[in-house]
Structures are given as C-alpha cells and as structure tokens.
Design an enzyme around this catalytic site. Structure first.
Site, PDB file in Angstrom:
ATOM      1  N   TYR A   1       0.849  -1.192   0.000  1.00 33.77           N
ATOM      2  CA  TYR A   1       0.000   0.000   0.000  1.00 33.77           C
ATOM      3  C   TYR A   1       0.881   1.238   0.000  1.00 33.77           C
ATOM      4  CZ  TYR A   1      -3.627   3.330   1.378  1.00 33.77           C
ATOM      5  OH  TYR A   1      -4.505   4.393   1.414  1.00 33.77           O
TER       6      TYR A   1
ATOM      7  N   ASP B   1       9.354   3.832   0.583  1.00 30.04           N
ATOM      8  CA  ASP B   1       8.169   4.463   1.157  1.00 30.04           C
ATOM      9  C   ASP B   1       8.245   4.247   2.670  1.00 30.04           C
ATOM     10  OD1 ASP B   1       5.735   5.325   2.027  1.00 30.04           O
ATOM     11  OD2 ASP B   1       4.531   4.109   0.669  1.00 30.04           O
TER      12      ASP B   1
ATOM     13  N   LYS C   1       2.730  10.306   8.229  1.00 34.24           N
ATOM     14  CA  LYS C   1       2.458   9.854   9.603  1.00 34.24           C
ATOM     15  C   LYS C   1       3.285  10.566  10.688  1.00 34.24           C
ATOM     16  CE  LYS C   1      -0.004   5.981   7.915  1.00 34.24           C
ATOM     17  NZ  LYS C   1       0.134   4.996   6.882  1.00 34.24           N
TER      18      LYS C   1
HETATM   19  C1  LIG Z   1      -0.374   5.345   5.397  1.00 29.97           C
HETATM   20  C2  LIG Z   1       0.508   5.053   4.228  1.00 29.97           C
HETATM   21  C3  LIG Z   1       0.467   5.812   3.043  1.00 29.97           C
HETATM   22  C4  LIG Z   1      -0.588   6.853   2.814  1.00 29.97           C
HETATM   23  O1  LIG Z   1      -0.482   7.920   3.690  1.00 29.97           O
HETATM   24  P1  LIG Z   1      -1.782   8.875   3.914  1.00 29.97           P
HETATM   25  O2  LIG Z   1      -1.264   9.971   4.782  1.00 29.97           O
HETATM   26  O3  LIG Z   1      -2.818   8.017   4.551  1.00 29.97           O
HETATM   27  O4  LIG Z   1      -2.190   9.352   2.573  1.00 29.97           O
HETATM   28  C5  LIG Z   1       1.417   5.577   2.081  1.00 29.97           C
HETATM   29  N1  LIG Z   1       2.352   4.621   2.233  1.00 29.97           N
HETATM   30  C6  LIG Z   1       2.417   3.865   3.338  1.00 29.97           C
HETATM   31  C7  LIG Z   1       3.490   2.858   3.472  1.00 29.97           C
HETATM   32  C8  LIG Z   1       1.477   4.036   4.365  1.00 29.97           C
HETATM   33  O5  LIG Z   1       1.530   3.251   5.445  1.00 29.97           O
END
Ligand SMILES: *Cc1c(COP(=O)(O)O)cnc(C)c1O
Length: 421
Positions: free
Chosen positions: A141, A234, A262
């Site tokens: 994701y 990421d 986050k």
């Molecule tokens: C939470 C998450 C996202 C998306 O971040 P949002 O602030 O919810 O748009 C992207 N990549 C990873 C690995 C995530 O855990």
C-alpha cells in the site's frame, strides 16, 4: 461493555458519511466505537470505555495521544496563524532536521499526506528518468492514488483494485512478490530501460508486518543502480519509527528517494519527499516537474513535526524497542504454551501476529493465515479494552506512553483471545 452511544451515533452517521466513516478500514463490524478523547496510550469513547491503543492513528502517534509537549507547542503556533501561503522559517528548520537524520535526504519537499508523497515521488522518478513504468510489490500500500491502487497479478501490469481507476492509470505499474529476487530480475530484463522506479516499504507494514529477507534490500539497491532505476523507500510508516533515520538507517541501505508521512507531522497531517538533491531539485519551481499544495508546509504540521523530532532521540527509541521486545516475548510465551500455530513478526515498535504454521514473507503467504481467527482475536481484545487495527493486514504500533502496566494488561487480554482460537 456498554456501547449505546457509539451505536446511536453510528446509526446516524451512515446517513451522512459513506459507511459512517471517512476512511474505509474504520468501519469494523458491527459498528466502530466513536472517540470522545485520547490521552497517552489510550482512546476513550463516547460511552466512557477506555482502550489501550495499538493502532495509534495507523502510525503517527509515536509520542502518544495529546502528548503534553506537542499540545503546548501547538497552542503557541495556533496563535501565530495556521496557513500562510508564503514560506516560513520553520519549514527550513524541519527540512534540515530531516536531512540531518535521514541518510538519503539532501533536499525535501513537504506535502500533506503519504498519498501525496508517493504520488509526487513517482512523478519525480518518471520525470527525471523519462520512463513511465514502475515496479511495486504485491499487496503493498502506498496510498490511495490511481497508479498504486493495484494489488495483484504477479509480473503483469496490474489491474486496478477499484472501480473508477482507469486501466490506463495502472497499465505501467508492474507487480512483483516481495522478497523475491528472481521476479525482479525477470521484470527488469523484460522491460530494459523502461522502468523509472521501484517503490517499496522496507518493511511491509500494510500486509501486517513483513520484514525484508536478509540481503533483499541490498539486492534492490544493486540492481536499481545497475539499471539506472530510481529506488524509492516508502517510509511513511517506518520513517522516524525504527530509528532516528528510519529503515534506511536501520538496515544501512540508502535509497535515491524516500517518502514520509504519519510521524513526521507530530500528529498533524503531513507528507514529504526527500532524497538526492539532483532529483528533488527538479520539482517546480527550481525544476520543471510540477508539484504543489495549498496547505503544503503549513505551520501547524511543520511545527508539530519539529516538536516531535526533538523528542525522538536515541534514548526514546531504546525504550520503545525494549517495550516491543517485552510485548513480543509475552505473546510468544502465551502462544507457545497454548500450542497455537503462529508467526509472530516484529521489528522494534512494529508487531503483528499471523495464525498459521507457514512462514510469512510476502502477500500470498500472508493470505494463508487464519483471517477469521484474527477477527476473533481483534474482537476479544476490543471487549477487553485493547484496540488494535481491525485487520490482519495492518501493523500494531507502540508509543512512548505505553507503560509496562499497559503491556501486562494487554497480554492478559491476548491470553483470553488466544484461548478462543
Ligand atoms: C499510510 C501510508 C500511506 C498513505 O499515507 P496517507 O497519509 O494516509 O495518505 C502511504 N504509504 C504507506 C506505506 C502508508 O503506510
């Protein structure tokens, strides 16, 4: 446990919000609890029930809810304004802090979410390489934008996960299984000089918690260098969670670009793309690759991040790591005593359990775990005042505010839950 008020609000909310929520995973069955307030390691709902929280807003709240220092500093910022539309010095300070901590970071662009960060990082990689194809891992994701809303279809250009995403938007997204070197080699050979980037979470935190196999990140670093492919970590979850410099510091592998979200906002919405100067500099206005946002670099989020990072020092991470070990040791002992088939995965303050006797190292193997069993586990924990994310494919997190007493209570609830399996 009395949930009358939550039930009532939920019945009302489905009339006005799709599914009663603003993000799909929040709508667990039969209905979610509605939060009144959050403090430290706990969520308190509208019926007065307390939950020890291991979801922590899906990752950001490493310092605990309503952390007193964040609250104090945010109040000060609030009085100084919340959105300027012109730059402020704290953006420079936070960028420097990120660059100090993160091995690959030489320059930073702040955005508003993890989704925006990965979307812009992929655009940057495509722009600087002049290539369209990207590689992502099965089940991974990276936010909710079109190009990455593809889960499966190993080795193929993936089909969209959602109606409304045109196949044209995902036809350049190639999916490979995590921890599989051969699959990567094959795809790169079949698409010579066409792949802009590989994007991955160094630890898959959106398929539970799946660490990279020994040598896998090194392999990715080498093969991307050999083929002029941009390597994007990421680190929206792992950034500032695993260590001061994130997973790249922890595993000693330096990617070309990194995305954050986050934790970086100290509890406020944020995202960032950082990496090699020669790449990041190509964002507009110094370069030609377009990227923009009304709230990007807004002072509440930037100030939240600056405050948070000051608190996240080596001692903080050491304490957090010890709590992770304590929790996992307790879980392991109970599961072993009860003779349950399990795979317990954890790195530092990230933990997830899979109810299966088979090794879990990618999306396919994660899917073999007992999902119904997991749901039972989730529900029993909830009934006993412990909140984890309601999905096998999320990861449990710890904060600095979790006490040993919290962990012991949690282990008692877990024992009850494991016994029901
Ligand atoms: C939470 C998450 C996202 C998306 O971040 P949002 O602030 O919810 O748009 C992207 N990549 C990873 C690995 C995530 O855990």
């Amino acid at each position: 446990m009395n949930n009358e008020k939550s039930k009532k609000i939920y019945e009302e909310s489905v009339n006005y919000l799709p599914g009663g929520v603003d993000s799909p995973i929040r709508a667990f069955k039969p209905y979610p609890f509605f939060v009144e307030k959050a403090e430290g390691s706990k969520l308190i709902d509208v019926d007065g029930n307390e939950y020890i929280d291991y979801c922590l807003g899906y990752g950001p709240l490493i310092l605990g809810h309503a952390n007193e220092v964040i609250v104090e500093e945010s109040k000060k910022q609030l009085e100084l304004g919340t959105a300027y539309g012109v730059p402020s010095e704290k953006e420079v300070l936070l960028a420097k802090e990120v660059i100090d901590r993160v091995p690959c970071a030489e320059m930073v662009r702040f955005v508003n979410s993890g989704t925006e960060a990965t979307m812009s990082a992929i655009r940057l990689a495509r722009g600087v390489t002049n290539r369209d194809k990207i590689i992502k891992f099965e089940g991974a994701y990276h936010g909710a934008h079109d190009a990455v809303l593809v889960k499966g279809g190993s080795g193929l250009a993936g089909k969209p996960d959602s109606p409304g995403v045109p196949e044209d938007a995902t036809k350049n997204t190639i999916i490979v299984p995590f921890n599989n070197k051969e699959a990567i080699c094959e795809v790169i050979n079949e698409n010579k000089d066409e792949i802009a980037c590989i994007i991955l979470e160094p630890i898959m935190g959106n398929v539970g918690c799946i660490p990279p196999k020994e040598g896998f990140l090194e392999f990715l670093r080498e093969i991307t260098e050999e083929n002029n492919i941009i390597l994007i970590f990421d680190e929206v979850i792992t950034g500032f969670r695993l260590s001061k410099g994130g997973a790249q510091e922890y595993y000693k592998i330096t990617p070309d670009l990194v995305t954050f979200g986050k934790i970086l906002g100290g509890g406020f919405p944020i995202g960032a793309i950082a990496g090699k100067r020669e790449y990041v500099e190509q964002f507009a206005p110094s370069g030609s690759i377009y990227q923009a946002g009304t709230f990007s670099g807004n002072p509440m989020s930037i100030n939240g991040g600056l405050t948070a990072l000051k608190l996240l020092d080596d001692k903080f991470y050491k304490d957090l790591h010890d709590k992770g070990e304590y929790l996992r040791n307790g879980m392991k002992n109970i599961l072993t005593d009860l003779n349950i088939d399990f795979q317990l995965h954890g790195v530092e303050s990230m933990t997830q359990v899979y109810f299966t006797d088979k090794e879990v190292y990618d999306y396919e193997t994660a899917k073999l775990a007992d999902a119904d069993g997991f749901l039972k586990y989730f529900n029993t924990l909830l009934e006993n005042g412990v909140f984890i994310a309601p999905s096998q494919y999320e990861c449990g997190f710890l904060s600095g505010k979790h006490t040993i007493e919290d962990l012991d209570k949690t282990l008692e609830a877990m024992e009850l839950a494991f016994k029901k399996l």
